[in-house]
Design a protein around this motif. Structure first.
Motif, PDB file in Angstrom:
ATOM      1  N   ASN A 263       0.798  -1.228   0.000  1.00 24.62           N
ATOM      2  CA  ASN A 263       0.000   0.000   0.000  1.00 24.62           C
ATOM      3  C   ASN A 263       0.831   1.278   0.000  1.00 24.62           C
ATOM      4  OD1 ASN A 263      -3.018  -0.817   0.345  1.00 24.62           O
ATOM      5  ND2 ASN A 263      -1.908  -2.147   1.759  1.00 24.62           N
ATOM      6  N   ASP A 264       2.137   1.143  -0.061  1.00 27.16           N
ATOM      7  CA  ASP A 264       2.983   2.338  -0.077  1.00 27.16           C
ATOM      8  C   ASP A 264       2.668   3.182  -1.320  1.00 27.16           C
ATOM      9  OD1 ASP A 264       5.009   4.244   0.025  1.00 27.16           O
ATOM     10  OD2 ASP A 264       6.507   2.798   0.710  1.00 27.16           O
ATOM     11  N   GLU A 265       2.591   4.495  -1.115  1.00 25.44           N
ATOM     12  CA  GLU A 265       2.323   5.396  -2.235  1.00 25.44           C
ATOM     13  C   GLU A 265       3.394   5.274  -3.313  1.00 25.44           C
ATOM     14  OE1 GLU A 265       1.729  10.199  -3.055  1.00 25.44           O
ATOM     15  OE2 GLU A 265       1.709   9.409  -1.006  1.00 25.44           O
ATOM     16  N   ASN A 266       4.639   5.055  -2.865  1.00 30.01           N
ATOM     17  CA  ASN A 266       5.749   4.831  -3.798  1.00 30.01           C
ATOM     18  C   ASN A 266       5.900   3.319  -4.019  1.00 30.01           C
ATOM     19  OD1 ASN A 266       8.111   4.611  -5.218  1.00 30.01           O
ATOM     20  ND2 ASN A 266       9.327   5.908  -3.864  1.00 30.01           N
ATOM     21  N   PRO A 267       5.657   2.819  -5.235  1.00 33.79           N
ATOM     22  CA  PRO A 267       5.665   1.364  -5.458  1.00 33.79           C
ATOM     23  C   PRO A 267       7.053   0.774  -5.674  1.00 33.79           C
ATOM     24  CG  PRO A 267       5.131   2.463  -7.497  1.00 33.79           C
ATOM     25  CD  PRO A 267       5.305   3.559  -6.462  1.00 33.79           C
ATOM     26  N   GLU A 268       8.118   1.541  -5.463  1.00 34.89           N
ATOM     27  CA  GLU A 268       9.456   1.058  -5.809  1.00 34.89           C
ATOM     28  C   GLU A 268       9.819  -0.215  -5.065  1.00 34.89           C
ATOM     29  OE1 GLU A 268      14.173   2.409  -5.693  1.00 34.89           O
ATOM     30  OE2 GLU A 268      12.609   3.884  -5.229  1.00 34.89           O
ATOM     31  N   THR A 269       9.567  -0.254  -3.761  1.00 36.17           N
ATOM     32  CA  THR A 269       9.943  -1.447  -2.979  1.00 36.17           C
ATOM     33  C   THR A 269       9.199  -2.680  -3.474  1.00 36.17           C
ATOM     34  OG1 THR A 269      10.374  -0.076  -1.026  1.00 36.17           O
ATOM     35  CG2 THR A 269      10.060  -2.432  -0.666  1.00 36.17           C
ATOM     36  N   LEU A 270       7.911  -2.547  -3.741  1.00 36.98           N
ATOM     37  CA  LEU A 270       7.125  -3.680  -4.238  1.00 36.98           C
ATOM     38  C   LEU A 270       7.663  -4.167  -5.577  1.00 36.98           C
ATOM     39  CD1 LEU A 270       4.711  -5.593  -4.325  1.00 36.98           C
ATOM     40  CD2 LEU A 270       3.335  -3.704  -5.222  1.00 36.98           C
ATOM     41  N   ILE A 271       7.932  -3.256  -6.482  1.00 36.33           N
ATOM     42  CA  ILE A 271       8.426  -3.644  -7.810  1.00 36.33           C
ATOM     43  C   ILE A 271       9.789  -4.308  -7.693  1.00 36.33           C
ATOM     44  CG2 ILE A 271       9.167  -2.754 -10.057  1.00 36.33           C
ATOM     45  CD1 ILE A 271       7.049  -0.559  -9.721  1.00 36.33           C
ATOM     46  N   ARG A 272      10.644  -3.784  -6.836  1.00 36.72           N
ATOM     47  CA  ARG A 272      11.961  -4.391  -6.666  1.00 36.72           C
ATOM     48  C   ARG A 272      11.862  -5.784  -6.054  1.00 36.72           C
ATOM     49  NH1 ARG A 272      16.872  -0.663  -4.715  1.00 36.72           N
ATOM     50  NH2 ARG A 272      17.822  -2.704  -5.161  1.00 36.72           N
ATOM     51  N   ILE A 273      10.922  -5.980  -5.152  1.00 39.55           N
ATOM     52  CA  ILE A 273      10.737  -7.313  -4.568  1.00 39.55           C
ATOM     53  C   ILE A 273      10.286  -8.299  -5.638  1.00 39.55           C
ATOM     54  CG2 ILE A 273       9.245  -8.656  -3.035  1.00 39.55           C
ATOM     55  CD1 ILE A 273       9.397  -6.351  -1.046  1.00 39.55           C
ATOM     56  N   ILE A 274       9.355  -7.884  -6.505  1.00 39.98           N
ATOM     57  CA  ILE A 274       8.903  -8.769  -7.582  1.00 39.98           C
ATOM     58  C   ILE A 274      10.069  -9.114  -8.511  1.00 39.98           C
ATOM     59  CG2 ILE A 274       7.380  -8.971  -9.584  1.00 39.98           C
ATOM     60  CD1 ILE A 274       5.391  -7.162  -8.124  1.00 39.98           C
ATOM     61  N   LEU A 275      10.907  -8.127  -8.783  1.00 38.45           N
ATOM     62  CA  LEU A 275      12.024  -8.350  -9.709  1.00 38.45           C
ATOM     63  C   LEU A 275      13.173  -9.119  -9.063  1.00 38.45           C
ATOM     64  CD1 LEU A 275      12.214  -4.828 -11.428  1.00 38.45           C
ATOM     65  CD2 LEU A 275      11.389  -6.952 -12.457  1.00 38.45           C
ATOM     66  N   VAL A 322       7.861   0.762 -13.860  1.00 34.94           N
ATOM     67  CA  VAL A 322       8.504  -0.553 -13.840  1.00 34.94           C
ATOM     68  C   VAL A 322       9.771  -0.540 -14.686  1.00 34.94           C
ATOM     69  CG1 VAL A 322       8.243  -2.998 -14.397  1.00 34.94           C
ATOM     70  CG2 VAL A 322       6.310  -1.727 -13.455  1.00 34.94           C
ATOM     71  N   LYS A 323       9.703   0.068 -15.863  1.00 36.05           N
ATOM     72  CA  LYS A 323      10.879   0.131 -16.735  1.00 36.05           C
ATOM     73  C   LYS A 323      12.019   0.893 -16.065  1.00 36.05           C
ATOM     74  CE  LYS A 323       8.474  -0.210 -21.189  1.00 36.05           C
ATOM     75  NZ  LYS A 323       8.129   0.470 -22.445  1.00 36.05           N
ATOM     76  N   GLU A 324      11.695   1.980 -15.403  1.00 41.58           N
ATOM     77  CA  GLU A 324      12.726   2.787 -14.743  1.00 41.58           C
ATOM     78  C   GLU A 324      13.383   2.011 -13.608  1.00 41.58           C
ATOM     79  OE1 GLU A 324      13.130   7.042 -12.298  1.00 41.58           O
ATOM     80  OE2 GLU A 324      11.256   6.527 -13.333  1.00 41.58           O
ATOM     81  N   ILE A 325      12.572   1.314 -12.815  1.00 35.19           N
ATOM     82  CA  ILE A 325      13.117   0.564 -11.679  1.00 35.19           C
ATOM     83  C   ILE A 325      13.906  -0.649 -12.161  1.00 35.19           C
ATOM     84  CG2 ILE A 325      12.470  -0.814  -9.656  1.00 35.19           C
ATOM     85  CD1 ILE A 325      10.118   1.165  -9.301  1.00 35.19           C
ATOM     86  N   ARG A 326      13.432  -1.317 -13.211  1.00 33.33           N
ATOM     87  CA  ARG A 326      14.195  -2.446 -13.758  1.00 33.33           C
ATOM     88  C   ARG A 326      15.560  -1.967 -14.260  1.00 33.33           C
ATOM     89  NH1 ARG A 326      12.954  -7.626 -16.090  1.00 33.33           N
ATOM     90  NH2 ARG A 326      10.709  -7.207 -16.111  1.00 33.33           N
ATOM     91  N   SER A 327      15.576  -0.823 -14.933  1.00 36.08           N
ATOM     92  CA  SER A 327      16.838  -0.267 -15.424  1.00 36.08           C
ATOM     93  C   SER A 327      17.784   0.037 -14.266  1.00 36.08           C
ATOM     94  CB  SER A 327      16.565   1.000 -16.224  1.00 36.08           C
ATOM     95  OG  SER A 327      17.764   1.588 -16.659  1.00 36.08           O
ATOM     96  N   PHE A 328      17.234   0.558 -13.167  1.00 38.23           N
ATOM     97  CA  PHE A 328      18.048   0.844 -11.994  1.00 38.23           C
ATOM     98  C   PHE A 328      18.602  -0.453 -11.377  1.00 38.23           C
ATOM     99  CE2 PHE A 328      18.171   1.266  -7.315  1.00 38.23           C
ATOM    100  CZ  PHE A 328      19.230   2.174  -7.203  1.00 38.23           C
ATOM    101  N   VAL A 329      17.759  -1.465 -11.265  1.00 41.23           N
ATOM    102  CA  VAL A 329      18.191  -2.754 -10.715  1.00 41.23           C
ATOM    103  C   VAL A 329      19.298  -3.351 -11.575  1.00 41.23           C
ATOM    104  CG1 VAL A 329      17.458  -5.138 -10.301  1.00 41.23           C
ATOM    105  CG2 VAL A 329      16.014  -3.251  -9.549  1.00 41.23           C
ATOM    106  N   ASN A 330      19.143  -3.276 -12.888  1.00 43.65           N
ATOM    107  CA  ASN A 330      20.174  -3.805 -13.783  1.00 43.65           C
ATOM    108  C   ASN A 330      21.501  -3.048 -13.640  1.00 43.65           C
ATOM    109  OD1 ASN A 330      18.492  -5.762 -14.854  1.00 43.65           O
ATOM    110  ND2 ASN A 330      17.787  -4.458 -16.547  1.00 43.65           N
ATOM    111  N   SER A 331      21.406  -1.741 -13.406  1.00 36.30           N
ATOM    112  CA  SER A 331      22.624  -0.944 -13.263  1.00 36.30           C
ATOM    113  C   SER A 331      23.408  -1.319 -12.012  1.00 36.30           C
ATOM    114  CB  SER A 331      22.276   0.551 -13.238  1.00 36.30           C
ATOM    115  OG  SER A 331      21.574   0.890 -12.050  1.00 36.30           O
TER     116      SER A 331
END
Length: 334
Positions: A263-275, A322-331
């Motif tokens: 439920n976090d307003e910023n979904p970054e943590t959730l997306i990173r956990i999925i990835l 999602v694309k931005e966070i995936r790019s960050f994770v890859n970096s």
């Protein structure tokens, strides 16, 4: 004129000739062709644990309910990335030992799901161990039998450092003062199941799935783009652990209902956990990452399904996020 009913030598000779011809066509030629089959470049042989697990898989007759063959029809694309080819079975067709032929793993009945790509679909060891101990723990509707003989109940004072504890909820353990310990057989069997991953083809394969005549159109799950069906993706990739209603499993997998991460307003943590997966909470099993198996659209669809169901009311995740966070994770990996 051939007089078979009187000339017994001619009759027996013709029958023998037919027998040898059919033996060559039906048995010898396919056997020689199989010997020419080579593994795909990305395939690896079985480790000792995985090979032992293969033998246990055969001993327990898992082939009677599970197949390992992805047919070239579209309905099978949930079991693998492509139809199965002979090379997929290169290592599993080796003889078990001097006296035992290679096991038949293809199966013919899908009482349970196909296992061709089971290691990719469900890579978590904890899930497999719970599923073997009692399938109803993780899949309430399962009709698969339990395999308690692959585990041992031990008093906490007798547990060794080398023992692998399984986080079985107490209500599924008949002895209230004991813990469930996985045997080596159970660990080897899980190692084999985790190894079942369909290898990538060296080039785009010419063979593909025969398309269905009925097409299911994607629907908008929120955000700027038309996304795949988030509910279906959740059920295929997440529900086995977090359950269909998002409630998780006490002592094994966390609940998603009211989760501050969901439920976090910023979904970054959730997306990173999925990835990337998640293993920061020792009271729960390790969650594998889906970076290699889910597209940006699929990640967004799953996140939106979780953020808009079971009482969760967070905003929609966009494809760009999602694309931005995936790019960050890859970096971070570079």
């Amino acid at each position: 004129m051939l007089d078979f009913h009187k000339n017994h030598k001619l009759l027996v000779g013709t029958a023998m000739f037919g027998f040898f011809v059919l033996s060559i066509l039906v048995a010898l030629m396919p056997a020689f062709q199989i010997q020419q089959t080579q593994p795909l470049p990305t395939m690896e042989g079985f480790s000792e644990e995985e090979l032992n697990g293969l033998h246990i898989y055969v001993q327990e007759n898992c082939m009677s309910c599970h197949t390992q063959q992805v047919r070239n029809i579209e309905m099978d694309n949930s079991w693998g990335k492509r139809p199965s080819i002979p090379s997929d079975y290169y290592f599993s067709k080796q003889r078990q030992d001097l006296w035992r032929q290679s096991p038949s793993l293809l199966g013919s009945e899908r009482t349970g799901p196909d296992l061709t790509n089971a290691g990719q679909r469900q890579p978590g060891m904890e899930w497999h161990l719970l599923h073997l101990y009692n399938p109803r723990i993780v899949v309430k509707e399962s009709i698969m039998p339990s395999y308690p003989w692959l585990f041992e109940l031990k008093e906490e004072s007798k547990i060794k450092d080398t023992d692998y504890l399984v986080a079985v909820p107490q209500k599924f353990i008949h002895a209230s003062n004991k813990k469930v310990v996985a045997s080596k057989k159970a660990l080897d069997l899980v190692a084999y199941l985790q190894s079942l991953k369909q290898a990538e083809m060296p080039q785009n394969p010419a063979v593909g799935f025969i398309p269905s005549s009925k097409k299911i159109e994607p629907r908008n799950n929120g955000g700027d783009a038309v996304l795949p069906d988030g509910e279906k993706l959740y059920m295929n990739n997440c529900a086995a652990c977090h359950q269909a209603e998002g409630g998780g499993l006490a002592g094994a997998f966390p609940s998603l209902i009211g989760s501050p991460i969901i439920n976090d307003e910023n979904p970054e943590t959730l997306i990173r956990i999925i990835l990337e997966g998640y293993d920061a909470r020792p009271e729960f099993g390790v969650m594998p990452g889906f970076q290699e198996t889910l597209s940006d659209e699929e990640v967004a669809a799953i996140a939106n399904h979780e953020r808009s169901n079971w009482g969760n009311t967070a905003g929609a995740v966009t494809l760009d996020e999602v694309k931005e966070i995936r790019s960050f994770v890859n970096s971070l990996k570079q």
